[in-house]
Design a protein around this motif. Structure first.
Motif, mmCIF file in Angstrom:
data_model
loop_
_atom_site.group_PDB
_atom_site.id
_atom_site.type_symbol
_atom_site.label_atom_id
_atom_site.label_comp_id
_atom_site.label_asym_id
_atom_site.label_seq_id
_atom_site.Cartn_x
_atom_site.Cartn_y
_atom_site.Cartn_z
ATOM 1 N N GLN A 40 39.245 29.059 4.089
ATOM 2 C CA GLN A 40 38.755 29.907 2.811
ATOM 3 C C GLN A 40 39.660 30.796 3.223
ATOM 4 O OE1 GLN A 40 34.908 31.783 3.173
ATOM 5 N NE2 GLN A 40 33.795 30.030 2.767
ATOM 6 N N ASP A 43 35.702 32.146 -1.501
ATOM 7 C CA ASP A 43 34.162 31.855 -1.056
ATOM 8 C C ASP A 43 34.281 30.474 -1.191
ATOM 9 O OD1 ASP A 43 34.017 31.702 -4.066
ATOM 10 O OD2 ASP A 43 32.381 32.857 -3.808
ATOM 11 N N ARG A 44 35.232 29.566 -1.827
ATOM 12 C CA ARG A 44 34.788 28.731 -1.907
ATOM 13 C C ARG A 44 35.879 28.134 -0.517
ATOM 14 N NH1 ARG A 44 40.103 26.295 -4.133
ATOM 15 N NH2 ARG A 44 41.662 28.264 -4.786
ATOM 16 N N ASP A 45 35.509 26.398 0.136
ATOM 17 C CA ASP A 45 36.241 25.787 0.458
ATOM 18 C C ASP A 45 37.530 24.968 0.212
ATOM 19 O OD1 ASP A 45 34.572 27.544 3.195
ATOM 20 O OD2 ASP A 45 33.453 25.236 2.897
ATOM 21 N N THR A 95 38.708 22.773 6.733
ATOM 22 C CA THR A 95 38.217 23.702 5.532
ATOM 23 C C THR A 95 38.721 24.846 5.802
ATOM 24 O OG1 THR A 95 36.489 24.151 5.604
ATOM 25 C CG2 THR A 95 36.649 22.509 4.707
#
Length: 546
Positions: free
Chosen positions: A331, A336-338, A329
Motif C-alpha cells: 500500500q 488504501d488499495r493493495d 501486496t
C-alpha cells in the motif's frame, strides 16, 4: 638509385654537417618512441646530410636469433628489404653481428664476402662503391647491425664515418631497448589484466566478486546454488565485504535476471522518508506530494528487491515489510488499495539480528521471514591470498582513472596481506586509491603504504568522535580504558600521562589543532581545554594552526 648527395655537398663543411645530423637525430629519437617512424627518419638524415646512403638496421628475426633481417631502412625498395636476410656469420652483415666489430668494404665489386643480397649491382652507381657496417651494441653484446653505402672517391676519411655511425648506432640501440621494455611491460600488463579478467569471470563475472580463496569460493558456490529459487536470502557479514555485489550475482543467476534489480540502503535514508521511498505515495499524501509515485517495491516488479542494512529499519516499517512478505501486496503512503507485487527479497546486514531481537529492536517474526537462507560472506582477513589479487585489480583501475603508471614496490604486497582490514574490501580499495594519488616515484613504496596503514589504524582505534552536544566535556583519549570511561561518565580527567599522546597527534598533524582533535576523537574545544590543563598552549607554540 642515384646517390642523393654529391661529394662536394657532403664534404664541404663536414663538422657542421655531422653536428647538424646528430642534433636532428637526437631530436627525432626523443620526440617519438616509435622506431618504425624515427629510425628511417635518422637514416634519411644520414643520406641527405653526409652522403651515407641506403642505410639499414638489421636485427635478429623474432622467431630465429640466428637469422638476421633488414628491419628499418631508407633508400631501399620493399623487395630489396625483403631480400636482405643473413645467417649469423654470413656475408659482411652476419660477420659484423658475430664479431661485434665494425667492417669497411673498400670496393663491393672486389670483396668476395659482399653478397649483393639486398641491392643488385646495376642499382648502384658506376663509381667504386664502399659498404660500412657497425654493430649496434647493448650491454656489451651486439643486438643488430647498422650498415650503409658510400662512394670511395671522397676526401672524407672512413674513420669519420665509422665514428659517426657508432654514435648513431648507440642512439638507435637505446631506442630499440626502450621499445623492447615498453613491449615487455605492455605484454606483462596484458597478461595480468587477462588473469584478472579470467579470475573475475570464474569467480563472480561482471559484478566484480573478485577472489580465489577457498572461503570466497564456498560463498560464491552457495550463492549460485540458491540463485535459482525465489527464497528470501539474508547476506551476513562485516561492512565492506561486498554484500551488494553478491546480491547482484544472485539476481543475475536467477530466473528474474531480465527484470529489475532494485537496491535501497535502509541506513542511508531518514526514517521519515524511508516508508515513501520503499512503498511509494499517493498524490497529497504529504506536503510536496503533488503527484503519486511508485516506490522501490513496485519498481522491482518481476525482479529482485535488495534491502541493505535491514537491521536499521524501524519497528513500524518492520511491520509493513512483514505484511509485504506475507501477502505480497503493498500500500502506498496515503493510499488504501493493495497493489500486488511479484518480487524476490534479498536483505543484508552487518549486525547480529538475534541480539537485536533479544533487545526488542527487531521483530522475531520478521527475522524468521528474512532468515530463510542465511549466507555469510567472509571478511577480507579470512580470504587467504585474495588481498594480492584485489590490490593489483585496484591498482590497475586507479592507474587508469587517475592517469598514472605506477607499479607495486618491494614489500608492499606482504604488508597489505598482514594488515587485518577492519574495513574489508572497501578499505583496501580506499588505501590503494590514496596510494596511487600520493605516490612520489614510479612505484608505490613500502614506506608509503606503511604510512597510510598507520593512519588507518589510528582512525580505527579512536572510534567515533564525541557528539556535538558533549563538546564542553573533554572526551577520553584513545586507549585501553577509553570505552569504559565513556560508558561510566561523559569525560575523563586530564592526566599528565596524556601529554605524549597529545603531542604525538600535534606532531602528526603538523601543529594543526583541528586535525589533531579529529585524530584524537574529540572536538577542537575539548583539545584546547586539555592543552590548557596540561600547560601546552605556550607562546613558543604559536605556529600551531587552527
Amino acid at each position: 638509385m642515384a646517390e642523393l648527395m654529391t661529394t662536394e655537398q657532403t664534404d664541404h663543411d663536414a663538422p657542421n654537417q655531422e653536428a647538424l645530423l646528430l642534433s636532428e637525430a637526437a631530436s627525432l629519437l626523443s620526440r617519438s618512441l616509435d622506431p618504425d617512424t624515427n629510425i628511417p627518419a635518422v637514416l634519411r638524415l644520414l643520406s641527405q646530410l653526409v652522403g651515407l646512403n641506403r642505410g639499414r638496421v638489421v636485427l635478429p628475426d623474432d622467431s630465429d636469433d640466428c637469422c638476421l633481417r633488414i628491419r628499418y631502412a631508407y633508400g631501399l625498395r620493399p623487395e630489396e628489404r625483403a631480400r636482405g636476410t643473413y645467417r649469423l656469420g654470413e656475408g659482411i652483415t652476419g660477420r659484423v653481428m658475430q664479431s661485434a666489430g665494425p667492417c669497411i668494404v673498400q670496393d663491393v665489386d672486389s670483396d668476395a664476402d659482399y653478397l649483393f643480397r639486398a641491392v643488385d649491382r646495376p642499382t648502384l652507381p658506376d663509381e667504386t662503391v664502399c659498404f660500412i657496417a657497425v654493430p649496434i651494441m647493448l650491454d656489451g653484446t651486439a643486438m643488430g647491425v647498422l650498415g650503409c653505402h658510400r662512394l670511395r672517391n671522397r676526401p672524407r676519411p672512413f674513420e669519420a664515418d665509422i665514428h659517426l655511425l657508432r654514435i648513431l648506432a648507440a642512439m638507435i640501440g637505446q631506442t630499440l631497448r626502450i621499445q623492447a621494455l615498453i613491449r615487455q611491460h605492455t605484454a606483462w600488463l596484458e597478461d595480468r589484466n587477462q588473469s584478472l579478467r579470467s579470475a573475475l569471470q570464474r569467480h563472480g563475472g561482471q559484478h566484480g566478486v573478485l577472489g580465489e580463496s577457498p572461503m570466497l569460493r564456498e560463498a560464491l558456490d552457495e550463492a549460485i546454488q540458491i540463485a535459482g529459487s525465489d527464497a528470501t536470502v539474508m547476506l551476513l557479514g562485516e561492512s565492506g565485504t561486498g554484500k551488494e555485489k553478491f546480491a547482484r550475482l544472485i539476481h543475475t543467476h536467477s530466473g528474474r535476471h531480465e527484470k529489475p534489480f532494485i537496491c535501497i540502503n535502509c541506513a542511508a535514508i531518514p526514517a521519515q522518508l524511508l516508508e515513501a521511498e520503499l512503498f511509494g505515495h499517493e498524490r497529497g499524501a504529504f506536503t510536496g506530494a503533488v503527484r503519486g509515485r511508485a516506490g522501490k517495491v513496485e519498481m522491482a516488479q518481476g525482479g529482485t528487491l535488495f534491502l541493505d542494512e535491514i537491521g536499521d529499519l524501524g519497528l513500524e516499517l518492520q511491520a509493513k515489510l512483514l505484511r509485504l512478505l506475507q501477502e505480497r501486496t503493498v500500500q502506498r503512503v496515503g493510499g488504501d488499495r493493495d497493489i500486488p507485487v511479484d518480487i524476490r527479497v534479498i536483505t543484508a546486514t552487518h549486525q547480529d539480528l538475534q541480539v537485536a531481537v533479544n533487545e526488542g529492536r527487531f521483530r522475531l517474526d520478521l527475522f524468521y521471514r528474512l532468515n530463510v537462507i542465511p549466507l555469510r560472506l567472509p571478511a577480507l582477513r579470512e580470504r587467504t591470498g585474495d588481498v594480492v589479487l584485489l590490490a593489483r585489480h585496484f591498482l590497475d583501475r586507479f592507474n587508469h582513472q587517475h592517469t598514472r603508471n605506477l607499479n607495486i614496490g618491494a614489500g608492499v604486497l606482504n604488508r597489505l596481506q598482514s594488515y587485518p582490514w577492519p574495513g574489508n574490501i572497501r578499505q583496501l580499495e580506499n588505501v590503494l586509491e590514496r596510494a596511487v594519488l600520493t605516490a612520489r616515484g614510479h612505484a608505490i613504496s613500502a614506506e608509503e603504504i606503511e604510512h597510510i596503514l598507520h593512519e588507518e589504524s589510528l582512525i580505527a582505534e579512536r572510534g567515533k568522535p564525541a557528539p556535538p552536544d558533549e563538546a564542553l566535556s573533554p572526551a577520553p583519549l584513545p586507549g585501553p580504558t577509553a570505552s569504559a570511561a565513556m560508558a561510566g561518565r561523559p569525560y575523563q580527567r586530564v592526566s599528565e600521562t596524556d601529554v605524549d599522546r597529545v603531542m604525538a597527534a600535534l606532531r602528526q598533524c603538523r601543529g594543526n589543532k583541528t586535525e589533531a582533535a579529529r585524530l584524537l576523537g574529540m572536538s577542537p574545544r575539548q583539545l584546547y581545554y586539555r592543552l590548557d590543563k596540561l600547560g601546552l598552549r605556550t607562546p613558543n607554540q604559536g605556529n600551531w594552526s587552527d
